[in-house]
Write a protein that holds these residues in place. Structure first.
Motif, PDB file in Angstrom:
ATOM      1  N   ASP A 120       8.087  -5.885 -12.163  1.00 42.44           N
ATOM      2  CA  ASP A 120       8.085  -6.372 -13.542  1.00 42.44           C
ATOM      3  C   ASP A 120       6.957  -7.390 -13.773  1.00 42.44           C
ATOM      4  OD1 ASP A 120       9.012  -6.302 -16.128  1.00 42.44           O
ATOM      5  OD2 ASP A 120      10.484  -7.893 -15.830  1.00 42.44           O
ATOM      6  N   VAL A 121       5.763  -7.008 -13.376  1.00 44.56           N
ATOM      7  CA  VAL A 121       4.581  -7.880 -13.479  1.00 44.56           C
ATOM      8  C   VAL A 121       3.900  -7.655 -14.826  1.00 44.56           C
ATOM      9  CG1 VAL A 121       2.283  -8.330 -12.525  1.00 44.56           C
ATOM     10  CG2 VAL A 121       4.220  -7.923 -10.991  1.00 44.56           C
ATOM     11  N   LYS A 122       3.532  -8.738 -15.488  1.00 43.32           N
ATOM     12  CA  LYS A 122       2.789  -8.638 -16.736  1.00 43.32           C
ATOM     13  C   LYS A 122       1.305  -8.478 -16.437  1.00 43.32           C
ATOM     14  CE  LYS A 122       6.566  -8.995 -18.973  1.00 43.32           C
ATOM     15  NZ  LYS A 122       7.173  -7.710 -19.420  1.00 43.32           N
ATOM     16  N   ARG A 123       0.587  -7.814 -17.349  1.00 46.07           N
ATOM     17  CA  ARG A 123      -0.794  -7.463 -17.049  1.00 46.07           C
ATOM     18  C   ARG A 123      -1.698  -8.672 -16.830  1.00 46.07           C
ATOM     19  NH1 ARG A 123      -2.142  -3.681 -21.935  1.00 46.07           N
ATOM     20  NH2 ARG A 123       0.054  -3.183 -21.552  1.00 46.07           N
ATOM     21  N   GLU A 124      -1.377  -9.801 -17.449  1.00 48.00           N
ATOM     22  CA  GLU A 124      -2.219 -10.979 -17.253  1.00 48.00           C
ATOM     23  C   GLU A 124      -2.116 -11.539 -15.831  1.00 48.00           C
ATOM     24  OE1 GLU A 124       1.418 -12.327 -19.748  1.00 48.00           O
ATOM     25  OE2 GLU A 124       0.028 -10.611 -19.660  1.00 48.00           O
ATOM     26  N   ASN A 125      -1.073 -11.162 -15.107  1.00 48.77           N
ATOM     27  CA  ASN A 125      -0.898 -11.604 -13.720  1.00 48.77           C
ATOM     28  C   ASN A 125      -1.102 -10.479 -12.707  1.00 48.77           C
ATOM     29  OD1 ASN A 125      -0.102 -14.243 -14.558  1.00 48.77           O
ATOM     30  ND2 ASN A 125       1.953 -13.448 -15.008  1.00 48.77           N
ATOM     31  N   ALA A 126      -1.404  -9.290 -13.194  1.00 47.60           N
ATOM     32  CA  ALA A 126      -1.366  -8.102 -12.340  1.00 47.60           C
ATOM     33  C   ALA A 126      -2.398  -8.132 -11.218  1.00 47.60           C
ATOM     34  CB  ALA A 126      -1.566  -6.853 -13.192  1.00 47.60           C
ATOM     35  N   MET A 127      -3.594  -8.636 -11.476  1.00 44.24           N
ATOM     36  CA  MET A 127      -4.652  -8.556 -10.476  1.00 44.24           C
ATOM     37  C   MET A 127      -4.377  -9.431  -9.258  1.00 44.24           C
ATOM     38  SD  MET A 127      -6.401  -6.208 -11.760  1.00 44.24           S
ATOM     39  CE  MET A 127      -7.859  -6.143 -10.732  1.00 44.24           C
ATOM     40  N   ARG A 128      -3.439 -10.374  -9.374  1.00 46.29           N
ATOM     41  CA  ARG A 128      -3.042 -11.170  -8.215  1.00 46.29           C
ATOM     42  C   ARG A 128      -2.383 -10.316  -7.142  1.00 46.29           C
ATOM     43  NH1 ARG A 128       0.170 -16.011 -11.453  1.00 46.29           N
ATOM     44  NH2 ARG A 128      -1.543 -16.611 -12.874  1.00 46.29           N
ATOM     45  N   GLY A 177     -11.631   6.450   1.725  1.00 45.71           N
ATOM     46  CA  GLY A 177     -12.518   5.684   2.601  1.00 45.71           C
ATOM     47  C   GLY A 177     -13.910   5.545   2.018  1.00 45.71           C
ATOM     48  N   PRO A 178     -14.930   5.363   2.842  1.00 52.13           N
ATOM     49  CA  PRO A 178     -14.767   5.105   4.281  1.00 52.13           C
ATOM     50  C   PRO A 178     -14.238   3.706   4.591  1.00 52.13           C
ATOM     51  CG  PRO A 178     -17.064   4.940   3.658  1.00 52.13           C
ATOM     52  CD  PRO A 178     -16.327   5.424   2.446  1.00 52.13           C
ATOM     53  N   TRP A 179     -14.333   2.815   3.582  1.00 53.25           N
ATOM     54  CA  TRP A 179     -13.999   1.407   3.814  1.00 53.25           C
ATOM     55  C   TRP A 179     -12.915   0.928   2.863  1.00 53.25           C
ATOM     56  CZ3 TRP A 179     -16.373   0.672   8.134  1.00 53.25           C
ATOM     57  CH2 TRP A 179     -17.649   1.197   8.346  1.00 53.25           C
ATOM     58  N   PHE A 180     -12.144  -0.048   3.308  1.00 53.44           N
ATOM     59  CA  PHE A 180     -11.317  -0.885   2.440  1.00 53.44           C
ATOM     60  C   PHE A 180     -12.143  -2.132   2.139  1.00 53.44           C
ATOM     61  CE2 PHE A 180      -8.705  -4.669   2.107  1.00 53.44           C
ATOM     62  CZ  PHE A 180      -7.836  -4.333   1.075  1.00 53.44           C
ATOM     63  N   VAL A 181     -12.287  -2.465   0.861  1.00 50.36           N
ATOM     64  CA  VAL A 181     -13.089  -3.611   0.448  1.00 50.36           C
ATOM     65  C   VAL A 181     -12.181  -4.634  -0.212  1.00 50.36           C
ATOM     66  CG1 VAL A 181     -15.066  -4.392  -0.920  1.00 50.36           C
ATOM     67  CG2 VAL A 181     -15.088  -2.110   0.123  1.00 50.36           C
ATOM     68  N   ASP A 182     -12.178  -5.861   0.294  1.00 51.06           N
ATOM     69  CA  ASP A 182     -11.332  -6.921  -0.261  1.00 51.06           C
ATOM     70  C   ASP A 182     -11.627  -7.119  -1.747  1.00 51.06           C
ATOM     71  OD1 ASP A 182     -10.104  -7.471   2.164  1.00 51.06           O
ATOM     72  OD2 ASP A 182     -11.598  -8.966   2.735  1.00 51.06           O
ATOM     73  N   ALA A 183     -10.571  -7.353  -2.523  1.00 45.97           N
ATOM     74  CA  ALA A 183     -10.730  -7.543  -3.961  1.00 45.97           C
ATOM     75  C   ALA A 183     -11.692  -8.680  -4.279  1.00 45.97           C
ATOM     76  CB  ALA A 183      -9.368  -7.805  -4.605  1.00 45.97           C
ATOM     77  N   ALA A 184     -11.669  -9.746  -3.480  1.00 42.98           N
ATOM     78  CA  ALA A 184     -12.536 -10.899  -3.727  1.00 42.98           C
ATOM     79  C   ALA A 184     -14.010 -10.555  -3.594  1.00 42.98           C
ATOM     80  CB  ALA A 184     -12.185 -12.035  -2.770  1.00 42.98           C
TER      81      ALA A 184
END
Length: 252
Positions: A110-118, A155-162
């Motif tokens: 139940d996450v609101k979109r303004e907090n979703a990217m966290r 793939g080929p990689w997982f890239v951190d969101a930051a």
């Protein structure tokens, strides 16, 4: 940071890009083609979006969508970079789909979109094949279209969101045998990532490792056995896949 998972010399290793190839966790550097590539993460539930780029929806002659079109994919669909995907002998229209894959990092309920990217841990490239012959219709994909063994390349990689500066402005490109066939940008998503997380988490819990495939832009063409399909997304790398025939898989 980019990181992946590979099999080499009888073991599974974490891996990172290196100027001379791929660096394993023990410090060894190997060429890409010496490794068996796995999906960069242990994948949980896969949520796939259909018709989430307006021009692609028009390409398939579908223009009205009241809420996101989402379907689930089983774990057997997933293969890694440089993997091989089977094209059934009886089909006429097998299409690649270059997509931004969003990886959930924190439980979302139940996450609101303004907090979703966290709740996003990072991103991958996906090539999610579709066999149009098996569609019931263009807006309700069935199991045979989207849940085929080896039909979802990650793939080929997982890239951190930051490390992704602006996920709303990433260009996607697909090359078939070296020819650019598909091009799009995440700014054109019909339902953006925060809204997708809000929508999904409103009725079910998203867990770490769950993956949202955000849809593909226009520019799909048929692919055949022997074709090399390369998907690129800005900052995420270059995902290579080869199409093989039933005979290559020992089927007649």
């Amino acid at each position: 940071m980019m990181r992946g998972r590979v099999a080499y010399a009888g073991a599974i290793h974490e891996a990172w890009p290196d100027a001379n190839g791929v660096r394993l966790a023990d410090g060894r550097v190997r060429r890409e083609d010496e490794l068996v590539w796995l999906a960069p993460i242990e994948v949980g539930t896969i949520f796939a979006l259909g018709l989430n780029y307006a021009e692609h929806a028009k390409e398939l002659q579908f223009t009205k969508q009241e809420e996101p079109l989402v379907f689930l994919k089983g774990p057997g669909t997933v293969i890694g970079h440089r993997g091989v995907t089977r094209r059934p002998a009886d089909v006429a229209f097998m299409h690649y789909e270059c997509e931004l894959a969003v990886v959930i990092g924190q439980t979302a309920q139940d996450v609101k979109r303004e907090n979703a990217m966290r709740h996003v841990a990072g991103y991958m490239i996906a090539n999610d094949y579709a066999i149009r012959d098996y569609l019931e219709n263009y807006y309700r994909p069935n199991l045979r279209v989207k849940n085929r063994d080896g039909g979802t390349v990650l793939g080929p990689w997982f890239v951190d969101a930051a490390d992704v500066e602006n996920v709303t402005q990433l260009e996607l490109r697909t090359f078939v045998n070296g020819t650019l066939q598909q091009r799009g940008n995440t700014r054109d998503l019909v339902t953006a990532i925060p809204a997708l997380i809000e929508y999904l988490s409103s009725f079910m819990t998203l867990a770490p490792g769950d993956v949202i495939l955000t849809g593909t832009p226009e520019g799909i063409v048929n692919v055949n056995a022997g074709d090399e399909v390369v998907c690129e997304i800005d900052g995420l790398g270059r995902l290579v896949n080869t199409i093989a025939s039933d005979a290559d898989f020992g089927r007649v």
